[in-house]
Scaffold this motif. Structure first.
Motif, PDB file in Angstrom:
ATOM      1  N   TYR A  87      -3.297  26.562  -2.884  1.00  0.00           N
ATOM      2  CA  TYR A  87      -2.529  25.318  -2.789  1.00  0.00           C
ATOM      3  C   TYR A  87      -3.496  24.151  -2.584  1.00  0.00           C
ATOM      4  O   TYR A  87      -4.593  24.303  -2.007  1.00  0.00           O
ATOM      5  N   ARG A  88      -3.079  23.010  -3.066  1.00  0.00           N
ATOM      6  CA  ARG A  88      -3.786  21.762  -2.773  1.00  0.00           C
ATOM      7  C   ARG A  88      -2.904  20.952  -1.831  1.00  0.00           C
ATOM      8  O   ARG A  88      -1.756  20.641  -2.164  1.00  0.00           O
ATOM      9  N   SER A  89      -3.452  20.595  -0.665  1.00  0.00           N
ATOM     10  CA  SER A  89      -2.677  19.881   0.353  1.00  0.00           C
ATOM     11  C   SER A  89      -3.292  18.513   0.602  1.00  0.00           C
ATOM     12  O   SER A  89      -4.515  18.332   0.524  1.00  0.00           O
ATOM     13  N   THR A  90      -2.443  17.571   0.896  1.00  0.00           N
ATOM     14  CA  THR A  90      -2.879  16.235   1.332  1.00  0.00           C
ATOM     15  C   THR A  90      -2.285  15.999   2.704  1.00  0.00           C
ATOM     16  O   THR A  90      -1.074  16.120   2.904  1.00  0.00           O
ATOM     17  N   VAL A  96      -3.776  31.298   0.496  1.00  0.00           N
ATOM     18  CA  VAL A  96      -2.732  31.938   1.293  1.00  0.00           C
ATOM     19  C   VAL A  96      -2.572  33.374   0.818  1.00  0.00           C
ATOM     20  O   VAL A  96      -2.432  33.628  -0.386  1.00  0.00           O
ATOM     21  N   SER A  97      -2.627  34.285   1.768  1.00  0.00           N
ATOM     22  CA  SER A  97      -2.400  35.703   1.463  1.00  0.00           C
ATOM     23  C   SER A  97      -1.289  36.226   2.360  1.00  0.00           C
ATOM     24  O   SER A  97      -1.125  35.769   3.497  1.00  0.00           O
ATOM     25  N   GLU A  98      -0.537  37.209   1.830  1.00  0.00           N
ATOM     26  CA  GLU A  98       0.628  37.713   2.562  1.00  0.00           C
ATOM     27  C   GLU A  98       0.604  39.230   2.566  1.00  0.00           C
ATOM     28  O   GLU A  98       0.308  39.874   1.555  1.00  0.00           O
ATOM     29  N   THR A  99       0.908  39.788   3.755  1.00  0.00           N
ATOM     30  CA  THR A  99       0.992  41.233   3.922  1.00  0.00           C
ATOM     31  C   THR A  99       2.414  41.579   4.351  1.00  0.00           C
ATOM     32  O   THR A  99       2.904  41.043   5.355  1.00  0.00           O
ATOM     33  N   GLU A 113       0.985  21.253  -3.178  1.00  0.00           N
ATOM     34  CA  GLU A 113       1.320  21.695  -4.521  1.00  0.00           C
ATOM     35  C   GLU A 113       0.530  22.946  -4.864  1.00  0.00           C
ATOM     36  O   GLU A 113      -0.622  23.097  -4.442  1.00  0.00           O
ATOM     37  N   PRO A 114       1.158  23.877  -5.590  1.00  0.00           N
ATOM     38  CA  PRO A 114       0.464  25.123  -5.921  1.00  0.00           C
ATOM     39  C   PRO A 114      -0.583  24.905  -6.999  1.00  0.00           C
ATOM     40  O   PRO A 114      -0.489  24.004  -7.825  1.00  0.00           O
ATOM     41  N   LEU A 115      -1.611  25.752  -6.975  1.00  0.00           N
ATOM     42  CA  LEU A 115      -2.650  25.756  -7.982  1.00  0.00           C
ATOM     43  C   LEU A 115      -2.575  27.057  -8.769  1.00  0.00           C
ATOM     44  O   LEU A 115      -1.880  27.992  -8.360  1.00  0.00           O
ATOM     45  N   PRO A 116      -3.271  27.143  -9.885  1.00  0.00           N
ATOM     46  CA  PRO A 116      -3.238  28.405 -10.644  1.00  0.00           C
ATOM     47  C   PRO A 116      -3.622  29.588  -9.770  1.00  0.00           C
ATOM     48  O   PRO A 116      -4.538  29.524  -8.952  1.00  0.00           O
ATOM     49  N   ALA A 117      -2.888  30.695  -9.939  1.00  0.00           N
ATOM     50  CA  ALA A 117      -3.050  31.865  -9.089  1.00  0.00           C
ATOM     51  C   ALA A 117      -4.386  32.544  -9.353  1.00  0.00           C
ATOM     52  O   ALA A 117      -4.959  32.454 -10.447  1.00  0.00           O
ATOM     53  N   ASP A 118      -4.908  33.216  -8.307  1.00  0.00           N
ATOM     54  CA  ASP A 118      -6.120  34.023  -8.456  1.00  0.00           C
ATOM     55  C   ASP A 118      -5.786  35.362  -9.092  1.00  0.00           C
ATOM     56  O   ASP A 118      -4.626  35.660  -9.422  1.00  0.00           O
ATOM     57  N   ASP A 119      -6.799  36.189  -9.248  1.00  0.00           N
ATOM     58  CA  ASP A 119      -6.593  37.519  -9.807  1.00  0.00           C
ATOM     59  C   ASP A 119      -5.766  38.396  -8.883  1.00  0.00           C
ATOM     60  O   ASP A 119      -5.020  39.264  -9.326  1.00  0.00           O
ATOM     61  N   SER A 120      -5.891  38.164  -7.570  1.00  0.00           N
ATOM     62  CA  SER A 120      -5.166  38.993  -6.615  1.00  0.00           C
ATOM     63  C   SER A 120      -3.696  38.577  -6.582  1.00  0.00           C
ATOM     64  O   SER A 120      -3.384  37.393  -6.395  1.00  0.00           O
ATOM     65  N   MET A 164       4.166  27.484   0.847  1.00  0.00           N
ATOM     66  CA  MET A 164       3.494  26.398   1.544  1.00  0.00           C
ATOM     67  C   MET A 164       3.972  25.022   1.108  1.00  0.00           C
ATOM     68  O   MET A 164       3.654  24.017   1.757  1.00  0.00           O
ATOM     69  N   ARG A 165       4.749  24.961   0.027  1.00  0.00           N
ATOM     70  CA  ARG A 165       5.328  23.676  -0.359  1.00  0.00           C
ATOM     71  C   ARG A 165       6.312  23.174   0.676  1.00  0.00           C
ATOM     72  O   ARG A 165       6.664  21.988   0.708  1.00  0.00           O
TER      73      ARG A 165
END
Length: 791
Positions: free
Chosen positions: A443-446, A461-464, A430-437, A416-417
Motif C-alpha cells: 500500500y501507499r499511504s499519505t 501487509v501480510s496476513e496469517t 491506496e493499494p499497489l500492485p501485488a507481490d509474488d506472495s 488498509m484502505r
C-alpha cells in the motif's frame, strides 16, 4: 739639627703613603686570606642595611643584580628569600680568588648562613655563591651576584668543589670554552625564553677555574615581559601576583625579571660544553603599569534593563493572524527523503557534539580535571546507551475489545484502505500492485505530520489466518524499519484486538532524536489512538484526536529522580534538591560566589519558561538542574506560532534582564564577586539557549528564519570566530561548531515546518526576529566584555 729633623719628617710622610700607590706590578690585588675578611665585613654591613631598610648603606655594599634583588625585597616585590626576613649570620665560607694584578677585580665565595633557630631549637642553613667585585682602587668591595643552592645535596656538592684545593692558593684560570662565553650563557637562559631577553652585560659574567679543572661560570641577566592589551581584554594582576603588581586590570604592563646563576661547565665526549647548574636566584625586580579604563558598565546595564523590558513588551503585544479561509496546499515529503535528511542531520550532530566535547575537555582538563571527567562520563552516557540495541528498540502493546465478530474485524483491519477511518492523521491509503506472495499486499499511504506537511510512504501487509489471525504491516524503508502487528482473538463479547507497535531505531536515527522518551510517547499515543479509533469506526462514529492534556514527564535520562526516596514524590522537591546538588558541585570546583551566581542565572532563565508556560495553560514542572544546564518539562495542547515564539523567548528575556540587573549591582557595589555572575548569566543565556542548539529556545528562530538558517549560521560563525580572536583565542573549531549547529537545525526542522506553527504576519516575524537578534547581540557584547575583563 733642624735639617736632620726635617729630613726625618719627610721620610715619615713618604713612609705613610698607601701601599697600592707604588705597589710593584706583580703584587696581587687581593689574596685568598684577604678575601675572607673582605667578605665578613661586606656581609655584616649588608645584613645590617637590609634589616634597617637603609637603601643608602645598601648601595655602598651592593651593586648590579645583587642590589636590584635586595631593593626588590625591600619594596615587597620579592616575598621571601633564603634565610628568612631577619638578619642572616655568616657561619662558614670558602673563597675562590683568581690571581689578578690589575683592576677591576673579583672573587667568588661559597657562604653558609643561618637565621634564628626553629621551634625545635635546630638551626637551618643555606648556601649561596657570592661574587664580590672592586672596580678600581678608590672603590670599595661590593656584592655583585648572589645565587643560592636549591637544597642540601647541591650545597654539599658546591662546598666540596670550592674546598678541593688549598685555601691559601689562588684559583687556576678558567679554561677556554669551545663556544663564545655569551653564546653559552644564552643556552643557560632557555628557562626564561617566554620573556624578551635583554643583551648580556659583560660586567655580569664571571668565569673562574676549579681544582677539578672545570670552570665555574656565574652570570646575571635580565628579561622583560611586556603586555600591551586592548581595552576590552586588559592584562590582569591578582592579589598575590609574583611580579608585585597591585591587583587590578592594566592596559600596559612591563615587568623586569632578573636571573642569577652559577654553573659547573664540563666537556662532553663530543667536545661540546655541558653545564650543571649549581645555584640560581630569580625574581621580578621592577615593573611599570598603566591602568586600563573599564568599559561603561553602568550605561551597558541600563541599556540591558530597558532593552529586555522593551523587547518583552513588543513581543507580547503581537496578535496572531486569523485562520486562512482557503486551505493550504499540503507539501508532500517522501520517506526516502526523510531518511536521508535524518541520517545526514544525525551525522552532523554527532560531529558537532564531538567538537564541543573536545573544546570543553581542552579547557577543563588543566583547570578542573574532576569536572572534565564528569562531562566525559555524561556525554558517553547520553549517547552511548542509545547505541545499545536494547534501548534502540521501542515497543508498545495495548488491547481493546471490539463488539463485532472476529471475521468482520479481521476483514476491516486487513483492508488498509480503511485506515483513515480509524486513524485521523491518515489522509489516504491506496493499494499497489501485488507481490509474488499471495499473503502479502503493498500500500501507499499519505499521513499528515503537521499543518501543510504530508509524509508519503509504502508499507507491506501480510496476513496469517487460523483461529487467532495476525496481520503485520511494515514500512518499506532502509533506515526506518517500523512495524505494527494486529492479533485477533474471538471472545464471547466480540473480538479482543491486540496491537503491538515496534520501532527499531538505527544508530543514526537514535542519535538524531532529541529525546527517545518523546518518540516512545508518540508511539504509545498512536497505538492507543489506533485502537480507540477502530472501536469508533466499527460502531459508526468518526475518530477524533485523543482528548485531555498529558502530564509533563522528565526525560528518561533523569527519570530516576522520581524513584528517589522522599524527594522523588514531588516535582518541587526534585527541583530544590537538584539546585542544591549543582550548587555544591560548582562551589567545590569554582567557589561559593561563582556557584551562587551561575545557579541564580539558570534559575531565572528557567523560571521565564515556567511562568510563560503556566500563563498559556501548559502543564509544566519546576526547573530541574543538571550539570552545565537546566530544563523545564512542558506538555499540553498544540499551540500557535506566536505563543511558541513567546515561550521560546521568555527564558532568554528573563535571563537577559537578570544579567543586566547583576551588572548594575556590580557597578553600585564594586564587588569583584558579582562580575563573574554577569559573565555566567550572559554565557548561560547565549550559549545554553539562544545560540541554536537542540533546546526549546530555538523555536523562535525557526519560526522567522526558516530556509535562510544556514546563511545566518555563516554570519554567526564569522562573528564567533572574530570574538574568539578578539579574546586571544585562535581556535578554528569555534566557528565550525556554530555553523554546524545552524545546519543541523535546518536539517531537523525544514522551512515547511513553519506552517505547523500557524500563520504569523510579516510584522510579527520581523518583531520576533528583531527581538532574538537584539537579545543575542546584547548578551554577546556583555559576555565578550566581561570575559575579556576577567580572563
Amino acid at each position: 739639627m733642624r735639617r736632620v729633623l726635617l729630613g726625618a719628617i719627610v721620610l715619615f710622610l713618604l713612609g705613610s703613603v698607601p701601599a697600592w700607590a707604588d705597589a710593584p706590578t706583580d703584587t696581587p690585588v687581593v689574596t685568598p686570606l684577604q678575601a675572607g675578611g673582605i667578605l665578613d665585613d661586606a656581609w655584616g654591613r649588608r645584613e645590617d642595611a637590609l634589616a634597617q631598610r637603609n637603601r643608602a648603606v645598601l648601595a655602598a655594599v651592593d651593586e648590579g643584580p645583587a642590589l636590584a634583588q635586595d631593593l626588590a625585597w625591600m619594596d615587597g616585590l620579592v616575598s621571601d628569600r633564603p634565610g628568612g626576613s631577619g638578619r642572616r649570620g655568616l657561619v662558614g665560607q670558602s673563597v675562590l680568588v683568581p690571581l689578578q694584578l690589575t683592576y677591576p677585580a673579583f672573587f667568588v665565595a661559597a657562604t653558609r648562613v643561618t637565621n634564628a633557630p626553629d621551634p625545635t631549637g635546630r638551626y637551618v642553613f643555606w648556601t649561596a655563591l657570592v661574587v664580590m667585585v672592586r672596580d678600581d682602587a678608590a672603590s670599595p668591595w661590593r656584592v655583585r651576584l648572589e645565587s643560592w643552592a636549591s637544597g642540601p645535596h647541591s650545597a654539599e656538592r658546591l662546598e666540596q668543589l670550592l674546598t678541593a684545593g688549598s685555601p691559601e692558593r689562588f684559583a687556576p684560570p678558567a679554561g677556554a670554552l669551545p663556544i663564545p662565553l655569551e653564546q653559552f650563557v644564552d643556552r643557560l637562559s632557555r628557562d626564561y625564553r617566554d620573556f624578551a631577553t635583554q643583551p648580556i652585560d659583560a660586567r655580569n659574567i664571571f668565569a673562574i677555574g676549579l681544582a677539578s679543572g672545570s670552570p665555574l661560570l656565574c652570570f646575571g641577566r635580565q628579561y622583560v615581559e611586556q603586555e600591551n592589551r586592548p581595552w576590552w581584554n586588559p592584562a590582569k594582576s591578582g592579589a598575590n601576583d609574583v611580579r608585585g603588581i597591585p591587583e587590578g586590570a592594566y592596559g600596559q604592563l612591563t615587568s623586569t625579571f632578573q636571573a642569577q646563576q652559577c654553573a659547573l661547565v664540563d666537556t662532553a665526549s663530543s667536545g661540546a660544553p655541558v653545564a650543571t647548574v649549581l645555584t640560581r636566584e630569580g625574581a621580578f625586580v621592577s615593573h611599570q603599569e598603566l591602568p586600563a579604563t573599564p568599559p561603561p558598565w553602568l550605561p551597558l546595564a541600563l541599556v540591558g534593563i530597558l532593552l529586555t523590558l522593551g523587547l518583552t513588551a513588543a513581543v507580547w503585544r503581537l496578535r496572531p493572524l486569523a485562520s486562512p479561509t482557503q486551505p493550504i496546499e499540503p507539501e508532500v515529503v517522501s520517506l526516502a527523503a526523510l531518511e536521508r535528511q535524518t541520517v545526514l542531520a544525525a551525522a552532523l550532530r554527532a560531529l558537532m557534539v564531538a567538537f564541543i566535547v573536545i573544546e570543553a575537555e581542552r579547557w577543563l582538563i588543566p583547570r578542573a580535571p574532576f569536572l572534565a571527567a564528569t562531562l566525559a562520563v555524561m556525554v558517553l552516557f547520553q549517547f552511548g546507551w542509545r547505541l545499545l540495541p536494547h534501548w534502540r528498540t521501542l515497543k508498545c502493546s495495548a488491547r481493546i475489545l471490539v463488539r463485532r465478530p472476529l471475521a468482520e474485524v479481521v476483514a476491516f483491519v486487513g483492508d488498509m484502505r480503511n485506515e483513515p477511518k480509524w486513524q485521523p492523521v491518515m489522509v489516504a491509503v491506496e493499494p499497489l500492485p501485488a507481490d509474488d506472495s499471495p499473503s502479502s499486499r503493498r500500500y501507499r499511504s499519505t499521513q499528515r505530520v503537521g499543518d501543510g506537511l504530508v509524509l508519503e510512504y509504502e508499507s507491506r501487509v501480510s496476513e496469517t489466518g487460523g483461529q487467532q489471525p495476525v496481520i503485520s504491516a511494515d514500512l518499506v524503508g532502509k533506515w526506518f524499519p517500523d512495524g505494527a502487528e494486529w492479533r485477533f482473538n474471538a471472545v464471547a463479547e466480540g473480538t479482543l484486538v491486540t496491537l503491538t507497535r515496534r520501532s527499531e531505531l538505527g544508530p543514526m536515527r537514535a542519535i538524531s532524536l532529541a529525546s527517545l522518551d518523546k518518540h516512545r510517547q508518540v508511539n504509545r499515543a498512536f497505538t492507543m489512538g489506533d485502537l480507540n479509533g477502530l472501536v469508533k469506526a466499527m460502531s459508526g462514529d468518526s475518530p477524533s484526536p485523543t482528548d485531555g492534556t498529558p502530564e509533563p514527564q522528565l526525560f528518561r535520562e533523569y527519570g530516576w529522580l522520581h524513584r528517589l526516596p522522599v524527594i522523588g514524590q514531588s516535582d518541587l522537591a526534585i527541583s530544590i534538591a537538584t539546585f542544591i546538588a549543582c550548587w555544591v558541585l560548582y562551589s567545590r570546583l569554582m567557589g561559593d560566589w561563582f556557584a551562587t551566581g551561575i545557579m541564580l542565572m539558570l534559575l531565572v532563565h528557567e523560571l521565564g519558561h515556567y511562568v510563560e508556560g503556566r500563563r498559556v495553560g501548559l502543564a509544566t514542572t519546576p526547573p530541574v538542574f543538571v550539570l552545565l544546564g537546566a530544563f523545564v518539562a512542558l506538555a499540553g495542547e498544540k499551540i500557535d506560532g506566536l505563543t511558541h515564539a513567546r515561550l521560546s523567548l521568555a527564558g532568554g528575556l528573563a535571563g537577559g534582564l537578570a544579567t543586566a540587573v547583576a551588572l548594575a549591582l556590580y557597578v553600585l557595589t564594586g564587588s569583584p564577586h558579582i562580575l563573574p555572575w554577569v559573565a555566567a548569566g550572559a554565557a548561560a543565556n547565549l550559549f545554553g539557549s539562544l545560540v541554536p542548539f537542540i533546546t526549546v529556545d530555538v523555536e523562535a528562530i525557526l519560526l522567522v528564519v526558516g530556509r535562510w538558517l544556514p546563511a545566518v549560521g555563516v554570519f554567526a560563525a564569522l562573528v564567533a570566530g572574530a570574538a574568539a580572536l578578539g579574546l586571544g583565542v585562535a581556535d578554528p573549531l569555534i566557528p565550525v561548531i556554530v555553523f554546524l549547529a545552524f545546519v543541523v537545525l535546518r536539517l531537523r526542522y525544514p522551512g515547511r515546518w513553519q506552517r505547523d506553527q500557524g500563520a504569523l504576519s510579516t510584522r510579527a516575524r520581523l518583531v520576533i526576529a528583531g527581538a532574538w537578534f537584539t537579545l543575542v547581540a546584547y548578551l554577546a557584547l556583555v559576555f565578550f566584555l566581561t570575559t575579556g575583563w576577567l580572563v
